[in-house]
Design an enzyme around this catalytic site. Structure first.
Site, PDB file in Angstrom:
ATOM      1  CB  SER A 184      25.125  43.628 -14.248  1.00 32.56           C
ATOM      2  OG  SER A 184      26.253  44.433 -14.076  1.00 32.56           O
ATOM      3  CE1 TYR A 187      27.610  39.888 -10.593  1.00 34.08           C
ATOM      4  CE2 TYR A 187      28.222  41.623 -12.081  1.00 34.08           C
ATOM      5  CZ  TYR A 187      27.482  41.049 -10.978  1.00 34.08           C
ATOM      6  OH  TYR A 187      26.282  41.953 -10.834  1.00 34.08           O
TER       7      TYR A 187
HETATM    8  N1  LIG Z   1      25.579  45.988  -6.112  1.00 37.62           N
HETATM    9  C1  LIG Z   1      26.063  46.260  -7.238  1.00 37.62           C
HETATM   10  O1  LIG Z   1      26.798  47.113  -7.768  1.00 37.62           O
HETATM   11  C2  LIG Z   1      25.153  45.725  -8.461  1.00 37.62           C
HETATM   12  C3  LIG Z   1      25.134  46.071  -9.656  1.00 37.62           C
HETATM   13  C4  LIG Z   1      24.700  45.485 -10.709  1.00 37.62           C
HETATM   14  C5  LIG Z   1      23.988  44.123 -10.563  1.00 37.62           C
HETATM   15  N2  LIG Z   1      23.886  43.778  -9.408  1.00 37.62           N
HETATM   16  C6  LIG Z   1      22.829  42.496  -8.891  1.00 37.62           C
HETATM   17  O2  LIG Z   1      21.938  42.989  -8.176  1.00 37.62           O
HETATM   18  C7  LIG Z   1      21.685  41.645  -7.291  1.00 37.62           C
HETATM   19  C8  LIG Z   1      21.629  42.111  -5.736  1.00 37.62           C
HETATM   20  O3  LIG Z   1      22.976  42.445  -5.448  1.00 37.62           O
HETATM   21  P1  LIG Z   1      23.302  43.214  -4.082  1.00 37.62           P
HETATM   22  O4  LIG Z   1      24.320  44.083  -4.885  1.00 37.62           O
HETATM   23  O5  LIG Z   1      22.225  43.831  -3.482  1.00 37.62           O
HETATM   24  O6  LIG Z   1      24.294  42.139  -3.283  1.00 37.62           O
HETATM   25  P2  LIG Z   1      24.136  41.947  -1.908  1.00 37.62           P
HETATM   26  O7  LIG Z   1      23.958  43.044  -0.990  1.00 37.62           O
HETATM   27  O8  LIG Z   1      25.292  41.036  -1.462  1.00 37.62           O
HETATM   28  O9  LIG Z   1      22.724  40.895  -1.319  1.00 37.62           O
HETATM   29  C9  LIG Z   1      22.754  39.679  -1.952  1.00 37.62           C
HETATM   30  C10 LIG Z   1      21.540  39.001  -1.360  1.00 37.62           C
HETATM   31  O10 LIG Z   1      21.370  37.627  -2.050  1.00 37.62           O
HETATM   32  C11 LIG Z   1      21.447  36.596  -1.262  1.00 37.62           C
HETATM   33  N3  LIG Z   1      21.963  35.411  -1.897  1.00 37.62           N
HETATM   34  C12 LIG Z   1      23.428  35.208  -2.223  1.00 37.62           C
HETATM   35  N4  LIG Z   1      23.389  34.078  -2.863  1.00 37.62           N
HETATM   36  C13 LIG Z   1      22.032  33.448  -2.691  1.00 37.62           C
HETATM   37  C14 LIG Z   1      21.860  32.037  -2.997  1.00 37.62           C
HETATM   38  N5  LIG Z   1      22.678  31.401  -3.529  1.00 37.62           N
HETATM   39  N6  LIG Z   1      20.465  31.923  -2.561  1.00 37.62           N
HETATM   40  C15 LIG Z   1      19.603  32.611  -2.041  1.00 37.62           C
HETATM   41  N7  LIG Z   1      20.151  34.109  -1.767  1.00 37.62           N
HETATM   42  C16 LIG Z   1      21.342  34.433  -1.952  1.00 37.62           C
HETATM   43  C17 LIG Z   1      22.212  37.172  -0.033  1.00 37.62           C
HETATM   44  O11 LIG Z   1      21.649  36.587   1.218  1.00 37.62           O
HETATM   45  P3  LIG Z   1      22.524  35.325   1.731  1.00 37.62           P
HETATM   46  O12 LIG Z   1      24.036  35.532   1.494  1.00 37.62           O
HETATM   47  O13 LIG Z   1      22.208  35.025   3.192  1.00 37.62           O
HETATM   48  O14 LIG Z   1      22.079  34.011   0.990  1.00 37.62           O
HETATM   49  C18 LIG Z   1      21.778  38.625  -0.127  1.00 37.62           C
HETATM   50  O15 LIG Z   1      20.419  38.917   0.558  1.00 37.62           O
HETATM   51  C19 LIG Z   1      22.761  40.540  -7.794  1.00 37.62           C
HETATM   52  O16 LIG Z   1      22.001  40.028  -8.765  1.00 37.62           O
HETATM   53  C20 LIG Z   1      23.944  41.503  -8.235  1.00 37.62           C
HETATM   54  O17 LIG Z   1      24.467  40.779  -9.297  1.00 37.62           O
HETATM   55  C21 LIG Z   1      24.445  44.542  -8.234  1.00 37.62           C
END
Ligand SMILES: NC(=O)c1ccc[n+]([C@@H]2O[C@H](COP(=O)([O-])OP(=O)(O)OC[C@H]3O[C@@H](n4cnc5c(N)ncnc54)[C@H](OP(=O)(O)O)[C@@H]3O)[C@@H](O)[C@H]2O)c1
Length: 258
Positions: A139, A152
């Site tokens: 990130s 985080y």
């Molecule tokens: N969105 C942003 O602004 C942003 C920015 C920088 C980096 N990121 C990174 O991008 C990645 C994806 O984030 P996102 O924004 O797409 O989040 P999201 O929409 O909340 O999706 C998270 C996904 O991870 C799964 N998950 C969560 N905890 C888990 C666990 N313990 N084991 C297996 N699966 C798990 C969730 O499904 P379940 O809850 O059903 O398990 C869901 O499929 C993350 O690593 C996040 O830190 C996001």
């Protein structure tokens, strides 16, 4: 990387960036396997993306990782790409007396220990492939901490440091190591930050993942979509600028919640 002829395992593929990766990689012709904790969300994803393969698995549970490895490699011995995407970001007030030892560690278990354990588990398998890759989703907050989410930022800085070391150690192998430094994106992860963060600064998930896939295809090991590159640059030349902004947002949000 030749993505058309690849078999890709994505942790957390039911939502946000993981779902976008699954959808775009399927369009390119990859075989795609996703995980998540919630079986109902996996079933719902399967209805939307009928060619995706789903496995219920929690990255914070070492037993579940070992089970996932057995099941996935038995069914998909050609697996050659691991995308460590699953993650969680919480607003945390460290003065909250309800935060106990287990609770405080939650993002470390998912965002940092999860990818580290996944790599350790799948490494011997990936080493056998002619061409392989590991992509860790870090990130922009790995460069500049966001004090409203103190654990985080620490996990993402840690994951970035680990990814850099992993790349050096795997230099002489067939495995390429990628770091997707994601900027803020419009995914459910950010729903809880509604009033705190300006959504105009957030990238559309489909555009972000398109840049990531281009990076994978061109073997660009550090992928910096949208404002992630600016965050990296600013963290070097003027580290206080964004950190002060982020600190003000945190102080305001914590004061409102009190
Ligand atoms: N969105 C942003 O602004 C942003 C920015 C920088 C980096 N990121 C990174 O991008 C990645 C994806 O984030 P996102 O924004 O797409 O989040 P999201 O929409 O909340 O999706 C998270 C996904 O991870 C799964 N998950 C969560 N905890 C888990 C666990 N313990 N084991 C297996 N699966 C798990 C969730 O499904 P379940 O809850 O059903 O398990 C869901 O499929 C993350 O690593 C996040 O830190 C996001």
């Amino acid at each position: 990387m030749d993505l058309r002829n690849s078999t890709v395992l994505i942790t957390g593929g039911t939502s946000g960036l993981g779902y976008e990766f699954a959808s775009q990689l399927l369009d390119l012709g990859s075989t795609v396997i996703i995980t998540g904790r919630d079986q109902a969300r996996l079933d719902q994803t399967k209805r939307k993306l009928p060619n995706v393969h789903t496995f219920q698995s929690d990255v914070s549970d070492p037993e579940a990782i070992s089970q996932l490895f057995d099941n996935v490699t038995r069914q998909f011995p050609e697996l050659n790409i691991l995308i460590n995407n699953a993650g969680e970001m919480r607003k945390l007030n460290l003065l909250d007396p309800m935060i106990d030892q287990d609770n405080i560690n939650r993002e470390i278990a998912i965002n940092l220990s999860g990818p580290v354990r996944m790599v350790q588990q799948f490494l011997p398998h990936l080493l056998k492939q002619k061409s392989a890759a590991i992509l860790n989703v870090t990130s922009g907050l790995a460069f500049i901490p966001f004090p409203l989410s103190p654990i985080y930022g620490a996990t993402k800085s840690g994951l970035r440091a680990y990814t850099q070391s992993l790349r050096v150690q795997l230099k002489k192998t067939t495995i390429k190591v990628f770091d997707l430094v994601a900027p803020g994106a419009k995914t459910p992860l950010n729903d809880k930050f509604g009033g705190d963060v300006d959504s105009r600064m957030m990238m559309e998930p489909d555009k972000l993942v398109k840049v990531a896939i281009q990076g994978l295809t061109k073997n660009k090991v550090e992928i910096l979509p949208g404002i992630a590159g600016i965050m990296k640059f600013l963290s070097r030349i003027a580290p206080g600028v964004l950190f002060n902004q982020f600190s003000k947002i945190a102080e305001k949000s914590l004061a409102q919640a009190a």
